[in-house]
Write a protein that holds these residues in place. Structure first.
Motif, PDB file in Angstrom:
ATOM      1  N   LYS A   1     -27.188 -35.016  62.962  1.00  0.00           N
ATOM      2  CA  LYS A   1     -26.891 -33.507  63.481  1.00  0.00           C
ATOM      3  C   LYS A   1     -26.332 -32.825  62.155  1.00  0.00           C
ATOM      4  CE  LYS A   1     -26.726 -33.941  68.311  1.00  0.00           C
ATOM      5  NZ  LYS A   1     -26.138 -34.569  69.363  1.00  0.00           N
ATOM      6  N   ASN A   2     -25.398 -33.574  61.547  1.00  0.00           N
ATOM      7  CA  ASN A   2     -24.679 -32.971  60.451  1.00  0.00           C
ATOM      8  C   ASN A   2     -24.788 -34.078  58.882  1.00  0.00           C
ATOM      9  OD1 ASN A   2     -22.945 -32.518  58.293  1.00  0.00           O
ATOM     10  ND2 ASN A   2     -21.249 -31.593  59.751  1.00  0.00           N
ATOM     11  N   PRO A   3     -26.016 -33.954  58.538  1.00  0.00           N
ATOM     12  CA  PRO A   3     -26.489 -34.841  57.438  1.00  0.00           C
ATOM     13  C   PRO A   3     -25.364 -35.129  56.414  1.00  0.00           C
ATOM     14  CG  PRO A   3     -27.621 -32.849  57.112  1.00  0.00           C
ATOM     15  CD  PRO A   3     -26.893 -32.854  58.524  1.00  0.00           C
TER      16      PRO A   3
ATOM     17  N   GLN B   1     -24.721 -27.366  51.125  1.00  0.00           N
ATOM     18  CA  GLN B   1     -24.574 -28.701  51.669  1.00  0.00           C
ATOM     19  C   GLN B   1     -24.417 -29.462  50.572  1.00  0.00           C
ATOM     20  OE1 GLN B   1     -27.927 -28.157  54.470  1.00  0.00           O
ATOM     21  NE2 GLN B   1     -26.662 -28.954  56.157  1.00  0.00           N
ATOM     22  N   PHE B   2     -25.313 -29.442  49.489  1.00  0.00           N
ATOM     23  CA  PHE B   2     -25.125 -30.263  48.386  1.00  0.00           C
ATOM     24  C   PHE B   2     -24.030 -30.280  47.741  1.00  0.00           C
ATOM     25  CE2 PHE B   2     -30.227 -30.122  48.092  1.00  0.00           C
ATOM     26  CZ  PHE B   2     -30.140 -31.168  48.301  1.00  0.00           C
TER      27      PHE B   2
ATOM     28  N   LEU C   1     -21.566 -32.285  49.782  1.00  0.00           N
ATOM     29  CA  LEU C   1     -22.071 -33.712  49.769  1.00  0.00           C
ATOM     30  C   LEU C   1     -21.379 -34.097  48.640  1.00  0.00           C
ATOM     31  CD1 LEU C   1     -24.033 -36.001  50.642  1.00  0.00           C
ATOM     32  CD2 LEU C   1     -25.684 -35.213  49.051  1.00  0.00           C
ATOM     33  N   PHE C   2     -21.403 -33.584  47.361  1.00  0.00           N
ATOM     34  CA  PHE C   2     -21.137 -34.006  45.967  1.00  0.00           C
ATOM     35  C   PHE C   2     -19.649 -33.969  45.916  1.00  0.00           C
ATOM     36  CE2 PHE C   2     -25.609 -33.270  44.793  1.00  0.00           C
ATOM     37  CZ  PHE C   2     -26.018 -34.309  44.928  1.00  0.00           C
ATOM     38  N   ALA C   3     -18.910 -33.271  46.912  1.00  0.00           N
ATOM     39  CA  ALA C   3     -17.195 -33.360  46.878  1.00  0.00           C
ATOM     40  C   ALA C   3     -16.803 -34.633  47.270  1.00  0.00           C
ATOM     41  CB  ALA C   3     -16.799 -32.292  47.937  1.00  0.00           C
TER      42      ALA C   3
END
Length: 182
Positions: free
Chosen positions: A111-113, A145-146, A149-151
């Motif tokens: 649901k939350n990638p 989102q990217f 993600l990279f955080a």
């Protein structure tokens, strides 16, 4: 310094076994030409149709041939989170520097990638790449989102297998602000 990585195929014998001699020839050929890294058990490596034993053979053989001459990224894909984490455990004993994870699609689609990938990154002792392949799993990321993600400090990059030029452009623009491998 930039490096070139090979998405490595898995050669098979006519009987369907791993062809170790052909694998050695392929790897030695690429190493002699300065290949900086190899990606095993991805979609070109036929990960979904190999048994656990065959995957172990691929990783053992690759590790013996490559040694410390290049980086090894291993696909830790599975149809769910528990399988991915189990693969990370099993593959950690081989000569690999990092893992690539293709998110599961269909009924197992997270649901939350981003949160899902962060759980994997928290679990792994080795760095993680997102294997971004929306044509297979139906999961797309926004530029926000990217960035999220990279955080995570253990998510170091993305293997972008999207055919979207917009996604490629957004990742290149994000790379100017955020440090990750593309």
């Amino acid at each position: 310094m930039k490096k070139i990585y090979s998405a490595s195929i898995t050669p098979f014998t006519e009987k369907g076994d791993i062809d170790k001699k052909s694998m050695e020839k392929l790897l030695e050929f690429n190493l002699a030409r300065g290949m900086g890294g190899f990606f095993f058990l991805g979609t070109m490596g036929e990960w979904a149709v190999q048994s656990s034993r065959m995957k172990q053979e691929v990783l053992e053989t690759a590790g013996e041939i490559i040694g410390d001459k290049a980086e090894i990224i291993v696909g830790a894909h599975s149809t769910g989170l528990h399988g991915i984490l189990e693969n990370i455990d099993n593959y950690s004993k081989y000569n690999c520097t990092s893992f690539a994870v293709q998110l599961p699609g269909g009924w197992a689609k997270p649901k939350n990638p981003v949160e899902y990938m962060h759980k994997i990154a928290d679990y792994s002792s080795k760095p993680i790449y997102l294997y971004y392949i929306p044509g297979v799993n139906g999961i797309t990321f926004s530029k926000e989102q990217f960035a999220e993600l990279f955080a995570h400090p253990n998510i170091i990059g993305v293997k972008n297998s999207s055919d979207s030029l917009r996604t490629r452009k957004e990742l290149l623009l994000l790379k100017k602000r955020v440090d990750f491998l593309l």
